[in-house]
Design a protein around this motif. Structure first.
Motif, mmCIF file in Angstrom:
data_model
loop_
_atom_site.group_PDB
_atom_site.id
_atom_site.type_symbol
_atom_site.label_atom_id
_atom_site.label_comp_id
_atom_site.label_asym_id
_atom_site.label_seq_id
_atom_site.Cartn_x
_atom_site.Cartn_y
_atom_site.Cartn_z
ATOM 1 N N ALA A 1 58.416 -26.383 -58.025
ATOM 2 C CA ALA A 1 57.148 -27.043 -57.701
ATOM 3 C C ALA A 1 57.100 -27.458 -56.230
ATOM 4 O O ALA A 1 56.080 -27.286 -55.549
ATOM 5 C CB ALA A 1 56.962 -28.258 -58.606
ATOM 6 N N GLN A 2 58.197 -27.994 -55.735
ATOM 7 C CA GLN A 2 58.237 -28.362 -54.320
ATOM 8 C C GLN A 2 57.975 -27.149 -53.437
ATOM 9 O O GLN A 2 57.202 -27.203 -52.475
ATOM 10 C CB GLN A 2 59.605 -28.960 -53.973
ATOM 11 C CG GLN A 2 59.835 -30.374 -54.489
ATOM 12 C CD GLN A 2 61.166 -30.912 -53.991
ATOM 13 O OE1 GLN A 2 62.211 -30.302 -54.213
ATOM 14 N NE2 GLN A 2 61.129 -32.046 -53.305
ATOM 15 N N ALA A 3 58.631 -26.035 -53.769
ATOM 16 C CA ALA A 3 58.465 -24.820 -52.978
ATOM 17 C C ALA A 3 57.037 -24.291 -53.075
ATOM 18 O O ALA A 3 56.432 -23.885 -52.064
ATOM 19 C CB ALA A 3 59.460 -23.763 -53.441
ATOM 20 N N LEU A 4 56.479 -24.283 -54.264
ATOM 21 C CA LEU A 4 55.114 -23.788 -54.446
ATOM 22 C C LEU A 4 54.104 -24.622 -53.643
ATOM 23 O O LEU A 4 53.169 -24.084 -53.047
ATOM 24 C CB LEU A 4 54.749 -23.814 -55.936
ATOM 25 C CG LEU A 4 55.392 -22.713 -56.798
ATOM 26 C CD1 LEU A 4 55.271 -23.062 -58.279
ATOM 27 C CD2 LEU A 4 54.741 -21.359 -56.501
ATOM 28 N N ARG A 5 54.310 -25.915 -53.629
ATOM 29 C CA ARG A 5 53.374 -26.760 -52.871
ATOM 30 C C ARG A 5 53.429 -26.453 -51.389
ATOM 31 O O ARG A 5 52.401 -26.394 -50.706
ATOM 32 C CB ARG A 5 53.678 -28.238 -53.140
ATOM 33 C CG ARG A 5 52.605 -29.178 -52.610
ATOM 34 C CD ARG A 5 52.763 -30.573 -53.152
ATOM 35 N NE ARG A 5 53.960 -31.240 -52.657
ATOM 36 C CZ ARG A 5 54.043 -31.825 -51.459
ATOM 37 N NH1 ARG A 5 53.023 -31.786 -50.626
ATOM 38 N NH2 ARG A 5 55.155 -32.434 -51.112
ATOM 39 N N ARG A 6 54.641 -26.209 -50.896
ATOM 40 C CA ARG A 6 54.782 -25.898 -49.479
ATOM 41 C C ARG A 6 54.305 -24.491 -49.142
ATOM 42 O O ARG A 6 54.032 -24.185 -47.983
ATOM 43 C CB ARG A 6 56.224 -26.134 -49.045
ATOM 44 C CG ARG A 6 56.527 -27.648 -48.911
ATOM 45 C CD ARG A 6 57.966 -27.992 -49.189
ATOM 46 N NE ARG A 6 58.194 -29.429 -49.100
ATOM 47 C CZ ARG A 6 57.904 -30.293 -50.082
ATOM 48 N NH1 ARG A 6 57.372 -29.855 -51.215
ATOM 49 N NH2 ARG A 6 58.147 -31.581 -49.925
ATOM 50 N N LEU A 7 54.188 -23.671 -50.131
ATOM 51 C CA LEU A 7 53.635 -22.327 -49.939
ATOM 52 C C LEU A 7 52.115 -22.301 -50.110
ATOM 53 O O LEU A 7 51.504 -21.231 -50.093
ATOM 54 C CB LEU A 7 54.277 -21.351 -50.937
ATOM 55 C CG LEU A 7 55.748 -20.997 -50.657
ATOM 56 C CD1 LEU A 7 56.355 -20.292 -51.858
ATOM 57 C CD2 LEU A 7 55.857 -20.140 -49.397
ATOM 58 N N GLY A 8 51.541 -23.488 -50.285
ATOM 59 C CA GLY A 8 50.091 -23.555 -50.409
ATOM 60 C C GLY A 8 49.578 -23.207 -51.782
ATOM 61 O O GLY A 8 48.419 -22.794 -51.925
ATOM 62 N N ARG A 9 50.407 -23.402 -52.804
ATOM 63 C CA ARG A 9 50.021 -23.068 -54.181
ATOM 64 C C ARG A 9 50.131 -24.330 -55.058
ATOM 65 O O ARG A 9 50.942 -24.418 -55.979
ATOM 66 C CB ARG A 9 50.905 -21.948 -54.706
ATOM 67 C CG ARG A 9 50.712 -20.643 -53.919
ATOM 68 C CD ARG A 9 51.925 -19.724 -53.968
ATOM 69 N NE ARG A 9 52.223 -19.244 -55.324
ATOM 70 C CZ ARG A 9 53.282 -18.471 -55.594
ATOM 71 N NH1 ARG A 9 54.115 -18.093 -54.609
ATOM 72 N NH2 ARG A 9 53.503 -18.068 -56.838
ATOM 73 N N PRO A 10 49.305 -25.363 -54.744
ATOM 74 C CA PRO A 10 49.462 -26.658 -55.418
ATOM 75 C C PRO A 10 49.140 -26.609 -56.910
ATOM 76 O O PRO A 10 49.729 -27.370 -57.685
ATOM 77 C CB PRO A 10 48.494 -27.571 -54.664
ATOM 78 C CG PRO A 10 47.463 -26.650 -54.102
ATOM 79 C CD PRO A 10 48.217 -25.404 -53.738
ATOM 80 N N ASP A 11 48.198 -25.758 -57.339
ATOM 81 C CA ASP A 11 47.892 -25.691 -58.776
ATOM 82 C C ASP A 11 49.107 -25.238 -59.582
ATOM 83 O O ASP A 11 49.407 -25.783 -60.657
ATOM 84 C CB ASP A 11 46.713 -24.740 -59.010
ATOM 85 C CG ASP A 11 45.383 -25.413 -58.716
ATOM 86 O OD1 ASP A 11 45.122 -26.480 -59.296
ATOM 87 O OD2 ASP A 11 44.615 -24.894 -57.884
ATOM 88 N N GLU A 12 49.817 -24.231 -59.060
ATOM 89 C CA GLU A 12 51.009 -23.748 -59.746
ATOM 90 C C GLU A 12 52.101 -24.817 -59.722
ATOM 91 O O GLU A 12 52.838 -24.995 -60.708
ATOM 92 C CB GLU A 12 51.512 -22.463 -59.098
ATOM 93 C CG GLU A 12 50.548 -21.276 -59.232
ATOM 94 C CD GLU A 12 51.040 -20.070 -58.482
ATOM 95 O OE1 GLU A 12 52.119 -19.545 -58.838
ATOM 96 O OE2 GLU A 12 50.367 -19.657 -57.506
#
Length: 687
Positions: free
Chosen positions: A60-71
């Protein structure tokens, strides 16, 4: 920390697979620098152990930093449930929901987080932001206030505050800038850095930082209060009013917010609104002397003399030693303080004699007693109290007569006729301003009241804008940009002069309440800036209001001024100041003939219609009978002559100084030929 050694769900123990644990720890360490690699490692762990909380968290941390907050939000939702989630999960969950635009899901997470960790400011600030997005303005405001309270225990901020308060500004700034690099959206650190900049004298940067602090946290009342005060210091009153009105809406707004709003309104000339605030506050706190005094000031300005007197008397009833309220009564000029008042003021002085830090009350009481004994015909006692009040006040202000005389010399040396001609055309061509200059107590308020009774002229007040422009230009010399004043003035090309003139017009617009084409600026000290006015506003008119030097200076000396006019508290110094003024204005009579129109007070009161016609001719305006009925003008007047100009012309003050002549030797000596030649100018000054 070892992300796998503690189960992010908060339940049970972590798997014993050391290799998996090491892989997830390595992935967690790469979340910021290489989120794609961190995500791949977390997904690999999840294939090995599905729904493993630490792996879900890293993913989740990585996804948020990749601009994918919903995931990211979807992964985090699988870890634990509700308010029982660990703080680190709630924080990440809230940020993911916020970035996904899902405030309704961010808010519960942040409410749970702030319940678990009420001392962490960042959770409260993010909660405030999300509540604001959800339209819950009051709840958001309260969350900001909770955040500020939490930040008050932050060790880093406490260390920076200690440095600042002990004068170690370099150390404080270094700490706060380092913090800003790590936490760029920290409103409390930003506000504190703004205060450091203010203490350094960098008002521009201080205002920028404070503005950013309240942009980040609109409910940060302390920052907004500080911002309002700095905006008032820089005369940005329209901006100050906007922020003061916001502050007054705070769910925890108290009397302080009302007082600062009223102060801004007074400065803007919105006296009626300020009066309403004070009256509302007094209905709730009728025993507060400061409120009664403030109300008295507003009522006096509005011309409601009877009500003003009652307000001032209420103030001294609640606090008999309140010197300013006594002086405000005496300063109405039309009020006579009787024997009972004198006894009460003498008793207040006796009480204050043993108290430290009450100098302002003491000198105000001396000025008030001076006026009371003057009205009673007790010249010696009157002079004694005026003298004591002035001597005490003089110890509390900074003024150097020699330094000021040197500044006048530099101005005269610069603005010669050849220099003015060489500067050529330029500046803002607006004809709006009429500058009324001279000394305080020179009859300038009378001139302003006469002019503001004309249908083409709006009377404003003593405006600070020209002095602020001049001070800013002088700072360029003081900071070494130019070697001297003359070099700085020569550098002002036509475009910059136009810009400065337009700045003056724009900054004074907030004081204009009507559509009349012309307006007065009655700041008396602007005589010092006659040359600058001619350069940046060549079509502006300048009226020099002049009164007999003995009469004018004595009247100024026995007048306590709320601010400025630091030259008035010593008879010799005010005499020298008057001489410097006459000298510079005589210089302009030669260097720029016709640029200044002089109004001699004694002629104005003796031959009013003739003098008014001459004045209007200079301004290019037709004569109007209303100008002779100026005492019927109901406009607000803030100066010491506020009540006198609401009466027809009177002559009883013209030679009032002679009753005190035996004590005025230092003044007469300082004036010398300037007093003897009046109303003409000594020939020595016309060379």
């Amino acid at each position: 920390m070892n992300i796998v050694s503690r189960n992010a769900s908060g339940r049970g123990s972590a798997p014993g697979n050391a290799a998996l644990r090491a892989a997830l720890d390595a992935a967690a360490a790469r979340v910021e620098s290489d989120p794609s690699a961190a995500l791949a490692a977390a997904d690999a762990a999840l294939r090995e152990v599905p729904a493993l909380p630490p792996a879900l968290f890293v993913a989740a941390q990585a996804l948020r930093r990749l601009g994918r907050p919903d995931e990211a939000f979807a992964r985090l939702s699988l870890i634990g449930s509700g308010a029982q989630r660990p703080p680190m999960v709630l924080w990440e969950l809230a940020q993911a929901a916020s970035e996904a635009g899902r405030s309704e899901e961010a808010i519960p997470a942040l409410e749970a987080l702030t319940q678990q960790q009420p001392g962490v400011a960042s959770g409260w600030f993010l909660l405030a932001s999300e509540l604001r997005k959800a339209g819950r303005a009051e709840d958001a405001w309260r969350a900001d206030l909770s955040a500020v309270h939490a930040a008050s225990r932050d060790p880093g901020l406490l260390a920076a505050a200690a440095d600042m308060n002990e004068g170690r500004l370099d150390e404080a700034e270094a700490k706060l800038r380092t913090r800003g690099e790590q936490l760029p959206d920290d409103p409390v650190g930003t506000r504190m850095l703004g205060e450091v900049m203010w203490r350094r004298g960098d008002m521009t940067e201080a205002l920028r930082l404070l503005g950013r602090a309240v942009d980040i946290a609109p409910g940060f009342d302390l920052a907004r209060d500080f911002l309002v005060r700095l905006l008032m210091q820089t005369n940005r009153l329209t901006d100050a009013l906007g922020h003061a009105e916001i502050l007054a809406q705070s769910p925890v707004a108290g009397s302080a917010a009302d007082l600062i709003l009223a102060s801004v309104l007074v400065r803007l000339g919105e006296q009626e609104r300020a009066r309403d605030i004070y009256q509302r506050m007094l209905a709730e706190q009728p025993e507060q002397p400061q409120l009664w005094q403030n109300l008295g000031h507003v009522l006096k300005t509005l011309g409601e003399q009877g009500e003003a007197i009652a307000a001032y008397r209420a103030a001294v009833t609640h606090q008999p030693s309140m010197g300013e309220a006594w002086w405000s009564l005496a300063n109405l000029k039309t009020v006579t303080l009787g024997t009972e008042d004198i006894a009460r003021m003498e008793a207040a002085l006796a009480v204050l004699a043993g108290e430290a830090g009450r100098e302002e009350d003491v000198f105000h009481l001396h000025f008030s007693l001076g006026k009371a004994y003057e009205d009673a015909g007790e010249g010696a006692l009157s002079f004694e109290h005026y003298d004591k009040g002035n001597r005490l006040r003089r110890t509390l202000v900074q003024y150097d007569a020699d330094e000021f005389a040197a500044e006048v010399d530099a101005t005269a040396t610069t603005f010669t006729a050849p220099f003015i001609a060489a500067m050529g055309e330029g500046g803002c061509l607006a004809e709006d301003p009429i500058f009324i200059v001279g000394l305080p107590r020179s009859g300038s308020t009378l001139v302003e009241q006469i002019l503001s009774s004309h249908s083409a002229i709006e009377g404003t007040m003593e405006l600070a804008e020209m002095m602020m422009i001049a001070a800013r230009l002088q700072s360029r010399v003081d900071e070494g940009e130019f070697p001297d004043f003359a070099a700085m003035v020569r550098s002002l090309g036509p475009a910059e002069r136009q810009r400065l003139g337009e700045e003056y017009i724009e900054r004074t617009r907030m004081h204009r309440k009507t559509d009349r084409p012309r307006f007065t600026d009655k700041m008396p000290n602007n005589w010092q800036h006659t040359g600058l006015i001619r350069l940046i506003l060549p079509n502006a008119k300048i009226v020099d209001a002049r009164r007999h030097p003995m009469s004018c200076c004595f009247s100024g000396w026995k007048q306590h001024f709320a601010r400025g006019q630091t030259f008035t508290y010593d008879l010799a110094e005010i005499g020298r100041y008057y001489g410097d003024y006459v000298r510079l204005m005589a210089h302009y009579d030669v260097a720029a003939p016709g640029a200044v129109h002089r109004v001699i007070y004694e002629r104005m009161v003796a031959e009013t219609e003739s003098e008014v016609r001459h004045l209007l001719d200079y301004l290019g305006l037709p004569f109007e009978e209303n100008c002779l009925e100026f005492h019927r003008n109901t406009r607000a007047v803030r100066t010491a002559s506020s009540e006198q100009v609401r009466r027809p012309i009177y002559t009883d003050a013209v030679e009032h100084w002679k009753a005190y002549a035996e004590w005025l030797g230092p003044l007469e000596a300082a004036l010398g030929d300037v007093a003897r030649a009046y109303p003409e100018v000594p020939s020595a000054l016309l060379g």
